[in-house]
Design a protein around this motif. Structure first.
Motif, PDB file in Angstrom:
ATOM      1  N   VAL A  37      -9.898   5.514  -1.219  1.00 19.46           N
ATOM      2  CA  VAL A  37      -9.617   6.935  -0.669  1.00 19.46           C
ATOM      3  C   VAL A  37     -10.148   6.266   0.931  1.00 19.46           C
ATOM      4  O   VAL A  37     -11.053   5.592   1.363  1.00 19.46           O
ATOM      5  CB  VAL A  37     -10.762   7.560  -0.960  1.00 19.46           C
ATOM      6  N   MET A  38      -9.004   6.693   1.842  1.00 20.15           N
ATOM      7  CA  MET A  38      -9.114   6.307   3.211  1.00 20.15           C
ATOM      8  C   MET A  38      -9.649   7.445   4.041  1.00 20.15           C
ATOM      9  O   MET A  38     -10.320   7.113   5.177  1.00 20.15           O
ATOM     10  CB  MET A  38      -7.657   5.747   3.650  1.00 20.15           C
ATOM     11  N   ARG A  39      -9.524   8.647   3.634  1.00 21.26           N
ATOM     12  CA  ARG A  39      -9.866   9.764   4.507  1.00 21.26           C
ATOM     13  C   ARG A  39     -10.159  10.904   3.284  1.00 21.26           C
ATOM     14  O   ARG A  39      -9.408  11.183   2.495  1.00 21.26           O
ATOM     15  CB  ARG A  39      -8.958  10.216   5.361  1.00 21.26           C
ATOM     16  N   THR A  64      -2.771  19.754  -5.031  1.00 21.37           N
ATOM     17  CA  THR A  64      -1.356  19.746  -4.515  1.00 21.37           C
ATOM     18  C   THR A  64      -1.169  18.399  -3.977  1.00 21.37           C
ATOM     19  O   THR A  64      -2.147  18.088  -2.996  1.00 21.37           O
ATOM     20  CB  THR A  64      -1.282  20.817  -3.281  1.00 21.37           C
ATOM     21  N   ALA A  65      -0.178  17.748  -4.422  1.00 18.27           N
ATOM     22  CA  ALA A  65       0.075  16.259  -4.062  1.00 18.27           C
ATOM     23  C   ALA A  65       1.404  16.233  -3.193  1.00 18.27           C
ATOM     24  O   ALA A  65       2.229  17.118  -3.425  1.00 18.27           O
ATOM     25  CB  ALA A  65       0.096  15.499  -5.113  1.00 18.27           C
ATOM     26  N   SER A  66       1.376  15.160  -2.459  1.00 23.09           N
ATOM     27  CA  SER A  66       2.541  15.013  -1.723  1.00 23.09           C
ATOM     28  C   SER A  66       3.012  13.554  -1.460  1.00 23.09           C
ATOM     29  O   SER A  66       2.025  12.584  -1.919  1.00 23.09           O
ATOM     30  CB  SER A  66       2.517  15.533  -0.351  1.00 23.09           C
ATOM     31  N   MET A 111      -9.296  17.400   1.598  1.00 17.66           N
ATOM     32  CA  MET A 111      -8.141  17.011   1.821  1.00 17.66           C
ATOM     33  C   MET A 111      -8.294  15.254   2.079  1.00 17.66           C
ATOM     34  O   MET A 111      -9.407  14.733   2.661  1.00 17.66           O
ATOM     35  CB  MET A 111      -7.414  17.217   3.145  1.00 17.66           C
ATOM     36  N   LEU A 112      -7.428  14.604   1.399  1.00 20.27           N
ATOM     37  CA  LEU A 112      -7.540  12.972   1.402  1.00 20.27           C
ATOM     38  C   LEU A 112      -6.528  12.527   1.437  1.00 20.27           C
ATOM     39  O   LEU A 112      -5.434  12.926   1.148  1.00 20.27           O
ATOM     40  CB  LEU A 112      -7.981  12.781  -0.057  1.00 20.27           C
ATOM     41  N   ASP A 113      -6.539  11.316   1.994  1.00 23.83           N
ATOM     42  CA  ASP A 113      -5.453  10.309   2.313  1.00 23.83           C
ATOM     43  C   ASP A 113      -6.068   9.110   1.155  1.00 23.83           C
ATOM     44  O   ASP A 113      -7.210   8.490   1.359  1.00 23.83           O
ATOM     45  CB  ASP A 113      -5.361   9.689   3.317  1.00 23.83           C
ATOM     46  N   TYR A 114      -5.196   8.479   0.203  1.00 21.53           N
ATOM     47  CA  TYR A 114      -5.901   7.475  -0.498  1.00 21.53           C
ATOM     48  C   TYR A 114      -4.447   6.683  -0.991  1.00 21.53           C
ATOM     49  O   TYR A 114      -3.288   6.896  -0.731  1.00 21.53           O
ATOM     50  CB  TYR A 114      -6.162   8.120  -1.747  1.00 21.53           C
ATOM     51  N   ASP A 115      -4.737   5.187  -1.180  1.00 23.73           N
ATOM     52  CA  ASP A 115      -3.947   4.478  -1.536  1.00 23.73           C
ATOM     53  C   ASP A 115      -3.879   4.369  -3.182  1.00 23.73           C
ATOM     54  O   ASP A 115      -4.695   3.951  -3.786  1.00 23.73           O
ATOM     55  CB  ASP A 115      -4.426   2.809  -1.099  1.00 23.73           C
ATOM     56  N   ASP A 116      -2.606   4.914  -3.633  1.00 21.70           N
ATOM     57  CA  ASP A 116      -2.469   5.036  -5.327  1.00 21.70           C
ATOM     58  C   ASP A 116      -2.339   3.605  -5.902  1.00 21.70           C
ATOM     59  O   ASP A 116      -2.128   3.538  -6.987  1.00 21.70           O
ATOM     60  CB  ASP A 116      -1.049   5.967  -5.444  1.00 21.70           C
ATOM     61  N   GLU A 117      -2.202   2.356  -4.984  1.00 17.07           N
ATOM     62  CA  GLU A 117      -2.396   1.191  -5.690  1.00 17.07           C
ATOM     63  C   GLU A 117      -3.852   0.652  -6.031  1.00 17.07           C
ATOM     64  O   GLU A 117      -4.062  -0.182  -6.820  1.00 17.07           O
ATOM     65  CB  GLU A 117      -1.638   0.298  -4.712  1.00 17.07           C
ATOM     66  N   GLN A 118      -4.679   1.551  -5.494  1.00 18.25           N
ATOM     67  CA  GLN A 118      -6.277   1.106  -5.528  1.00 18.25           C
ATOM     68  C   GLN A 118      -7.027   2.360  -6.381  1.00 18.25           C
ATOM     69  O   GLN A 118      -7.984   1.989  -6.952  1.00 18.25           O
ATOM     70  CB  GLN A 118      -6.908   1.149  -4.341  1.00 18.25           C
ATOM     71  N   THR A 119      -6.366   3.422  -6.344  1.00 17.50           N
ATOM     72  CA  THR A 119      -7.129   4.306  -7.242  1.00 17.50           C
ATOM     73  C   THR A 119      -6.017   5.483  -7.720  1.00 17.50           C
ATOM     74  O   THR A 119      -4.868   5.220  -7.290  1.00 17.50           O
ATOM     75  CB  THR A 119      -8.282   5.059  -6.485  1.00 17.50           C
ATOM     76  N   THR A 120      -6.518   6.371  -8.688  1.00 12.94           N
ATOM     77  CA  THR A 120      -5.757   7.225  -9.189  1.00 12.94           C
ATOM     78  C   THR A 120      -6.230   8.739  -8.854  1.00 12.94           C
ATOM     79  O   THR A 120      -7.396   8.868  -8.481  1.00 12.94           O
ATOM     80  CB  THR A 120      -5.573   7.069 -10.664  1.00 12.94           C
ATOM     81  N   MET A 133       0.780  -1.098  -0.032  1.00 12.99           N
ATOM     82  CA  MET A 133      -0.063   0.157   0.102  1.00 12.99           C
ATOM     83  C   MET A 133       0.942   1.135  -0.147  1.00 12.99           C
ATOM     84  O   MET A 133       1.710   1.197   0.960  1.00 12.99           O
ATOM     85  CB  MET A 133      -0.889   0.093   1.330  1.00 12.99           C
ATOM     86  N   ALA A 134       0.635   2.108  -0.985  1.00 10.51           N
ATOM     87  CA  ALA A 134       1.495   3.388  -1.004  1.00 10.51           C
ATOM     88  C   ALA A 134       0.417   4.697  -0.437  1.00 10.51           C
ATOM     89  O   ALA A 134      -0.305   4.933  -1.613  1.00 10.51           O
ATOM     90  CB  ALA A 134       1.966   3.513  -2.258  1.00 10.51           C
ATOM     91  N   ASP A 135       0.695   5.096   0.395  1.00 12.29           N
ATOM     92  CA  ASP A 135      -0.351   6.176   0.884  1.00 12.29           C
ATOM     93  C   ASP A 135      -0.163   7.382   0.356  1.00 12.29           C
ATOM     94  O   ASP A 135       1.295   8.019   0.535  1.00 12.29           O
ATOM     95  CB  ASP A 135      -0.474   6.370   2.421  1.00 12.29           C
ATOM     96  N   LYS A 136      -0.799   8.372   0.116  1.00 10.39           N
ATOM     97  CA  LYS A 136      -0.715   9.713  -0.491  1.00 10.39           C
ATOM     98  C   LYS A 136      -1.559  10.346   0.015  1.00 10.39           C
ATOM     99  O   LYS A 136      -2.721  10.175   0.464  1.00 10.39           O
ATOM    100  CB  LYS A 136      -0.905   9.804  -2.280  1.00 10.39           C
ATOM    101  N   LYS A 137      -1.157  11.800   0.042  1.00 11.39           N
ATOM    102  CA  LYS A 137      -2.106  12.835   0.402  1.00 11.39           C
ATOM    103  C   LYS A 137      -2.359  13.476  -0.588  1.00 11.39           C
ATOM    104  O   LYS A 137      -1.351  13.966  -1.602  1.00 11.39           O
ATOM    105  CB  LYS A 137      -1.413  13.682   1.652  1.00 11.39           C
TER     106      LYS A 137
END
Length: 76
Positions: free
Chosen positions: A32-34, A74-76, A45-54, A1-5
């Motif tokens: 999308v986790m948050r 704005t991504a990090s 503002m989101l936290d998401y798994d970039d292996e599950q969504t784009t 899992m690769a979490d992105k903000k």
């Protein structure tokens, strides 16, 4: 899992109903986790798994509401 903000600027939100609609659309995207929508700033503002969504799927979820549009990101 690769979490992105991710922070999205969203156009067209004017009330609590708008906020709820955008929140529901974002939370409905698998991966999308948050998702927290700030009506006063017009952002989400989101936290998401970039292996599950784009990023594109997330933007499509907002834009597909027919009323609200993602302005920029704005991504990090």
């Amino acid at each position: 899992m690769a979490d992105k903000k991710l922070v999205l600027e969203i156009e067209g939100m004017t009330c609590a109903h708008c906020k709820n609609t955008v929140t529901k659309a974002l939370r409905g995207v698998k991966g999308v986790m948050r998702a927290e929508v700030d009506l006063s700033h017009g952002t989400a503002m989101l936290d998401y798994d970039d292996e599950q969504t784009t990023y594109e799927r997330i933007v499509d979820a907002v834009n597909s509401t027919g009323v609200y549009r993602v302005k920029e990101r704005t991504a990090s």
